[in-house]
Design a protein around this motif. Structure first.
Motif, short mmCIF file in Angstrom:
data_model
loop_
_atom_site.label_atom_id
_atom_site.label_comp_id
_atom_site.label_asym_id
_atom_site.label_seq_id
_atom_site.Cartn_x
_atom_site.Cartn_y
_atom_site.Cartn_z
N ALA A 123 21.06 -93.79 -6.52
CA ALA A 123 21.23 -92.58 -5.69
C ALA A 123 19.90 -92.12 -5.12
N GLY A 124 18.81 -92.55 -5.75
CA GLY A 124 17.49 -92.17 -5.26
C GLY A 124 17.33 -90.66 -5.23
N THR A 125 16.78 -90.17 -4.13
CA THR A 125 16.62 -88.72 -3.96
C THR A 125 17.51 -88.22 -2.80
N ARG A 126 18.58 -88.96 -2.53
CA ARG A 126 19.46 -88.56 -1.43
C ARG A 126 20.18 -87.24 -1.71
N LEU A 127 20.51 -86.98 -2.98
CA LEU A 127 21.14 -85.71 -3.30
C LEU A 127 20.24 -84.55 -2.91
N GLU A 128 18.97 -84.67 -3.24
CA GLU A 128 18.02 -83.59 -2.92
C GLU A 128 17.90 -83.40 -1.41
N GLN A 129 17.96 -84.49 -0.66
CA GLN A 129 17.89 -84.39 0.80
C GLN A 129 19.14 -83.70 1.35
N ILE A 130 20.29 -84.04 0.79
CA ILE A 130 21.54 -83.42 1.24
C ILE A 130 21.55 -81.93 0.89
N ALA A 131 21.12 -81.60 -0.30
CA ALA A 131 21.08 -80.19 -0.71
C ALA A 131 20.15 -79.39 0.20
N ALA A 132 18.99 -79.96 0.52
CA ALA A 132 18.04 -79.26 1.40
C ALA A 132 18.65 -79.05 2.79
N LYS A 133 19.35 -80.05 3.27
CA LYS A 133 19.98 -79.98 4.59
C LYS A 133 20.98 -78.83 4.68
N HIS A 134 21.71 -78.59 3.58
CA HIS A 134 22.77 -77.57 3.59
C HIS A 134 22.36 -76.28 2.89
N GLY A 184 7.87 -77.62 -11.39
CA GLY A 184 7.75 -78.98 -10.89
C GLY A 184 8.95 -79.35 -10.05
N ASP A 185 9.13 -80.64 -9.83
CA ASP A 185 10.20 -81.16 -8.98
C ASP A 185 11.21 -81.90 -9.85
N LEU A 186 12.36 -81.28 -10.11
CA LEU A 186 13.36 -81.87 -10.99
C LEU A 186 13.97 -83.14 -10.40
N GLY A 187 14.16 -83.17 -9.11
CA GLY A 187 14.68 -84.38 -8.48
C GLY A 187 13.73 -85.55 -8.68
N ALA A 188 12.45 -85.30 -8.51
CA ALA A 188 11.45 -86.34 -8.71
C ALA A 188 11.40 -86.78 -10.17
N LEU A 189 11.61 -85.83 -11.08
CA LEU A 189 11.58 -86.17 -12.51
C LEU A 189 12.78 -87.05 -12.87
N ALA A 190 13.96 -86.66 -12.43
CA ALA A 190 15.15 -87.47 -12.71
C ALA A 190 14.96 -88.88 -12.17
N HIS A 191 14.52 -88.98 -10.92
CA HIS A 191 14.34 -90.29 -10.32
C HIS A 191 13.20 -91.06 -10.99
N GLY A 192 12.19 -90.33 -11.46
CA GLY A 192 11.08 -90.98 -12.15
C GLY A 192 11.52 -91.69 -13.41
N PHE A 193 12.35 -91.02 -14.21
CA PHE A 193 12.88 -91.65 -15.42
C PHE A 193 13.71 -92.89 -15.06
N LEU A 194 14.57 -92.73 -14.07
CA LEU A 194 15.46 -93.82 -13.68
C LEU A 194 14.68 -95.00 -13.10
#
Length: 199
Positions: free
Chosen positions: A18-29, A105-115
């Motif tokens: 999923a990468g960081t696409r969720l964060e991009q979608i959330a920011a868009k809306h 910090g950036d939770l989206g970056a943290l989630a993706h960092g672990f993954l």
């Protein structure tokens, strides 16, 4: 403001894709994301699923092909057989929960960092040094790896209960505040369209 509750596992390959696409979608809306790390194996057990290594060989083979195809489509580094999978999800999940509670910090970056550490960098995300590095890279205090363990354990268990109640059965799983459910990184376009009022 719309809210997206995001149920994920820190060792889920599809959460990684999923990468960081969720964060991009959330920011868009202008939507808020509520991150809920959970034990994916326990979720399977609670909702009639089967862990990957216990599935019929046909399902395992298809899953292997599909993950590699999706990674190629997305241009993401991906190791089909990472050195440290499966591993204990709890330490990274507890650290994530501590980071969410601390802010800054950036939770989206943290989630993706672990993954990414698991699926592309051959790192064991159950290890303290890996967790600390991921926290640091996402803008959090690395000492969060050692804090809030009781709260982390309680929240981690509660996230699983909430996921089952919300109708989630896999990861990544997205639930909007109007009750729409989307399972899998390949449904992010549908989530985007739903938030836009098109679906």
């Amino acid at each position: 403001m719309a809210t997206i509750t995001y149920y994920f596992s820190t060792i889920s390959p599809y959460s990684y894709l999923a990468g960081t696409r969720l964060e991009q979608i959330a920011a868009k809306h202008g939507a808020e994301i509520v991150y809920k790390p959970l034990d994916i194996v326990a979720l399977f057990g609670r909702t009639g699923g089967t862990p990957p290594k216990e599935r019929h060989v046909s399902r395992q083979e298809y899953r292997a092909q599909e993950m590699q195809r999706q990674a190629k489509k997305l241009g993401m580094d991906f190791n089909l057989n990472p050195a440290h999978w499966p591993t204990n999800m709890a330490p990274s999940s507890y650290a994530f929960i501590a980071a969410a509670n601390s802010g800054g910090g950036d939770l989206g970056a943290l989630a993706h960092g672990f993954l990414r550490a698991c699926w592309a960098e051959e790192k064991d995300i159950a290890q303290d040094d890996v967790i600390r590095a991921c926290l640091t890279e996402a803008g959090f205090d690395p000492s969060l790896a050692d804090s809030g363990l009781l709260v982390g354990a309680e929240t981690y268990a509660r996230n699983l209960d909430e996921a089952v109640e919300a109708g989630a059965f896999g990861a990544p799983f997205y639930v909007t505040d109007d009750g729409a459910r989307f399972w899998g990184q390949d449904r992010l376009d549908d989530l985007d369209a739903h938030l836009a009022g098109e679906l």
